[in-house]
Write an enzyme that holds these catalytic residues in place. Structure first.
Site, PDB file in Angstrom:
ATOM      1  CG  HIS A  88      -2.099  -0.888   1.108  1.00  9.16           C
ATOM      2  ND1 HIS A  88      -3.068  -0.989   2.092  1.00  9.16           N
ATOM      3  CD2 HIS A  88      -2.492  -1.742   0.124  1.00  9.16           C
ATOM      4  CE1 HIS A  88      -3.986  -1.860   1.713  1.00  9.16           C
ATOM      5  NE2 HIS A  88      -3.659  -2.329   0.523  1.00  9.16           N
ATOM      6  CE1 TYR A  98      -6.688   0.197   4.674  1.00  8.13           C
ATOM      7  CE2 TYR A  98      -5.563   2.312   4.544  1.00  8.13           C
ATOM      8  CZ  TYR A  98      -5.526   0.934   4.512  1.00  8.13           C
ATOM      9  OH  TYR A  98      -4.338   0.285   4.305  1.00  8.13           O
ATOM     10  CD  GLU A 140      -1.265   1.231   4.616  1.00 10.27           C
ATOM     11  OE1 GLU A 140      -1.975   2.256   4.479  1.00 10.27           O
ATOM     12  OE2 GLU A 140      -1.689   0.072   4.436  1.00 10.27           O
ATOM     13  N   GLY A 295      12.127 -13.712 -10.160  1.00  7.71           N
ATOM     14  CA  GLY A 295      12.299 -13.689  -8.707  1.00  7.71           C
ATOM     15  C   GLY A 295      13.745 -13.580  -8.280  1.00  7.71           C
ATOM     16  CB  VAL A 405       3.672 -12.546  -3.474  1.00 11.62           C
ATOM     17  CG1 VAL A 405       2.715 -12.786  -4.639  1.00 11.62           C
ATOM     18  CG2 VAL A 405       3.691 -13.762  -2.559  1.00 11.62           C
ATOM     19  N   PRO A 408      -0.667  -9.796  -6.538  1.00 11.77           N
ATOM     20  CG  PRO A 408      -2.839  -9.573  -7.317  1.00 11.77           C
ATOM     21  CD  PRO A 408      -1.429  -9.744  -7.791  1.00 11.77           C
TER      22      PRO A 408
END
Length: 415
Positions: A88, A98, A140, A295, A405, A408
């Site tokens: 984020h 939010y 955050e 990766g 990752v 998502p």
């Protein structure tokens, strides 16, 4: 912690919400983008939306968070929250967003579940949402503060000062901030930046790319794999744009660095979050760096960092690819591993394997996994699931396996 009033309500309704969460998140995004089309155009990954993976990730995170609140009421799922918060922050998500998400998510819940959403049920799930949202907002805000950013992030212009064709599908870009007084922001090995490009239709799409190389470099490197269309996924809009249109002398809009795949694995909200390395506890620990395909990029930064620290325990470097010709940055990976006192490479290729390499997919059964190792993984989800299982079977503790990752996170249940 859920209140005593809400916990039994969430426990009783979790199966129904879980069964419908896919439908709820699909409707949520439809409502969100109808009300705020600019979010799909300039913030959310349109490819992930088309493929449905972002909906799966949101559904998984909500279900995982609610389940954790019930099963472990005195703790938070910090690893999951930390990973989401870093992503984020790299996108520039602001606290006010939010409330926007809350409005459309709960409208979708009411529409899908209908009369089952009594005032008591709505209040309980509202509590779940804001426990998760406020935890993310707090992390955050700390991440932004560590980078000297206001909530909502910080973007700057960077000039492309070098471009290298690594393989048929991978291009590396060297980037330098624009302006005489501009200085690259410090970053921790393994972190990434967001890159925003304007596409032909005017959309300003954002993607994350790991920073490659030593953290003391005066220029920053990213290596971008062209994402080709698959059976259920569209071709990568941003990777295709970077490959086809970005040359030396062009500028890119780049965020501050974020990401938690760092040596030592910072704890959520700890003083080391986004700051100096926490790797002193790794001085005597063996390391496993396992990657597949693109990766490799965060693993190269981790290798540079281990070399700069003079790391002496064993380091096993594992990489899987389609072929040696597809193995981007192989020469640098091999050279860095060779500089470590107990560095060892183990390469797997699906075709055209060389005599010193292994044929097929990565398989660590019987591999020399050092006792007491800490492992870092990055690659496609099937690769990471398989390697994690093999590392666990080889004696690596679950708490000592860390991962990144690209895209998502559909692997939330593993942390």
């Amino acid at each position: 912690m859920l209140s005593a009033k809400s916990a039994p309500v969430v426990r009783a309704t979790l199966p129904a919400v879980g069964a419908a969460i896919g439908e709820i998140t699909e409707l949520f995004y439809a409502k969100l983008f109808e009300a705020h089309p600019e979010l799909l155009r300039d913030l959310f990954n349109r490819g992930n939306q088309a493929a449905g993976t972002q909906r799966q990730a949101l559904a998984g995170s909500i279900a995982a968070f609610a389940t954790h609140l019930l099963e472990h009421p005195d703790t938070r799922p910090d690893a999951m929250l930390r990973r989401i918060a870093h992503k984020h922050a790299s996108l520039g998500v602001a606290p006010a967003q939010y409330e926007v998400v809350h409005r459309h998510l709960f409208a979708a819940i009411v529409e899908v579940l209908g009369e089952a959403v009594t005032p008591e049920v709505a209040a309980a799930w509202d509590e779940v949402y804001w426990l998760m949202a406020n935890a993310l907002i707090a992390v955050e805000e700390r991440l932004y503060a560590e980078q000297g950013c206001l909530p909502g992030g910080s973007w700057s212009e960077w000039e492309v000062v070098g471009r290298t064709e690594e393989t048929a599908d991978v291009v590396s870009f060297l980037l330098r901030p624009v302006g005489e007084d501009a200085r690259p922001l410090p970053y921790r090995a393994g972190q990434y930046v967001s890159v925003q490009v304007e596409l032909a239709d005017g959309a300003r799409q954002i993607r994350q790319y790991s920073l490659v190389g030593a953290t003391d470099a005066t220029v920053r490197q990213i290596s971008v794999k062209r994402e080709r269309a698959g059976a259920t996924t569209p071709a990568g809009e941003v990777s295709g744009h970077l490959h086809d249109h970005v040359r030396v002398g062009d500028t890119l809009r780049v965020s501050a660095p974020f990401g938690d795949l760092v040596l030592g694995g910072p704890e959520l909200g700890g003083p080391e979050l986004g700051g100096p390395g926490q790797g002193d506890d790794l001085a005597g620990r063996p390391i496993v760096l396992a990657s597949a395909g693109i990766g490799i990029t965060p693993m190269l930064s981790l290798l540079h960092e281990l070399h700069n620290r003079g790391h002496r325990p064993p380091v096993l470097v594992v990489h899987g690819d389609r072929s040696p010709a597809d193995h981007a940055l192989r020469a640098e990976q091999t050279a860095l591993t060779g500089k470590l006192p107990q560095g060892r490479t183990l390469y797997f290729y699906e075709r055209d394997a060389e005599p010193a390499d292994r044929s097929g997919l990565v398989d660590l059964e019987g591999a020399p996994i050092p006792a007491g190792a800490v492992a870092y993984l990055c690659g496609p989800l099937p690769f990471m699931r398989a390697v994690r299982a093999q590392l666990l079977a080889g004696g690596v503790a679950a708490a000592d396996i860390h991962y990144e990752v690209f895209g998502p996170d559909l692997w939330l249940g593993h942390r």
